[in-house]
Enzyme design. Structure first.
Site: not given
Length: 279
Positions: A68, A71, A123, A230
């Site tokens: 993720s 993203k 996420s 993240k």
């Protein structure tokens, strides 16, 4: 692989925009007293967010699945093409995805900004699917993500899904170096930066009743000065983490890939080491 000293670390910097050789040495810049700390992620770098200078690294061009942490590449494409206040309604197809998910409700209306919060804070793979549809479909979104990566100089990056999920015959790949390029650019988008530094956000729940999203980046609360981060995990990627922090007017970026164990601890150690180096 041991961490090598290199007086020519400047050759790796060029504001993180120059083409990179396939095998760069692990680096410690001239003038540093101690080597950067290692940790459970074997492929990593720590860089000055504003100048792009790489302060230390191990296997910075090693190719791995990002999970993720890719993203923000989708988030940039979304903001390049969609109004943050645009509204669309979720459908069942958006929710038919391996979670983590923000919890989209078919038939419920969401703004682009709300979906970006679900994408970056928790996420949400369902949010990624819906944003891709708003861009014209998953194939269109993925093609735009790959074009954006190439435009940024992230030439070892290949997205195969909007969310970073992998599947049989298709996988998303990148490097710590490329993720540094992507995050340096993503944090120039005011809305992305605002979402990343928000510990909580309101989000439409079932029947429109608001619920509270809580950022998954634990360093927002645990590391003074952290303002973005993240996380990611898949079986292929293992643990991944990208985060940024500020101290005394300096901003550093840490990228960790293919990890196991405590990546928050490794990021904290790299921040402490980086902030102790000469500006």
């Amino acid at each position: 692989m041991r961490i090598l000293l290199a007086a020519t670390a400047v050759a790796l910097t060029a504001a993180l925009t120059a083409p990179v050789a396939s095998a760069l040495p692990d680096v410690q810049p001239a003038g540093t007293v101690t080597a950067p700390p290692d940790g459970p992620a074997p492929s990593w770098l720590v860089a000055d967010l504003d100048s792009g200078k790489i302060l230390g690294s191990r296997d910075p061009t090693g190719v791995h699945a990002p999970a993720s942490t890719i993203k923000p590449l989708l988030a940039m494409v979304v903001l390049d093409h969609l109004n943050p206040n645009a509204v669309a309604r979720a459908n069942v197809s958006h929710t038919q995805v391996e979670c983590s998910c923000v919890g989209l409700v078919p038939g419920q209306a969401y703004t682009t900004t709300q979906l970006l919060a679900g994408l970056l804070m928790v996420s949400g793979n369902d949010a990624a699917n819906m944003l891709a549809d708003m861009l014209g479909g998953q194939q269109v979104a993925v093609a735009a993500m790959n074009a954006k990566a190439q435009a940024l100089g992230a030439r070892s990056t290949h997205a195969s899904s909007p969310s970073g999920l992998d599947g049989p015959g298709w996988e998303t790949l990148t490097t710590p170096y490329d993720l540094a390029l992507i995050y340096r650019q993503a944090l120039k988008y005011p809305l992305i930066a605002k979402i990343f530094q928000s510990p909580t956000a309101s989000f439409p729940g079932k029947d429109g009743t608001p619920k509270t999203l809580t950022a998954q980046n634990e360093l927002l609360a645990r590391y003074p000065g952290d303002f973005a981060g993240k996380t990611g995990y898949t079986d292929l990627a293992r643990k991944t983490f990208v985060t940024a922090a500020a101290r005394n007017g300096r901003r550093l970026l840490v990228v960790l890939m293919y990890g196991s164990g405590d990546l928050y601890g490794q990021a904290t150690d790299l921040f402490d080491w980086g902030f102790a180096q000469p500006a």
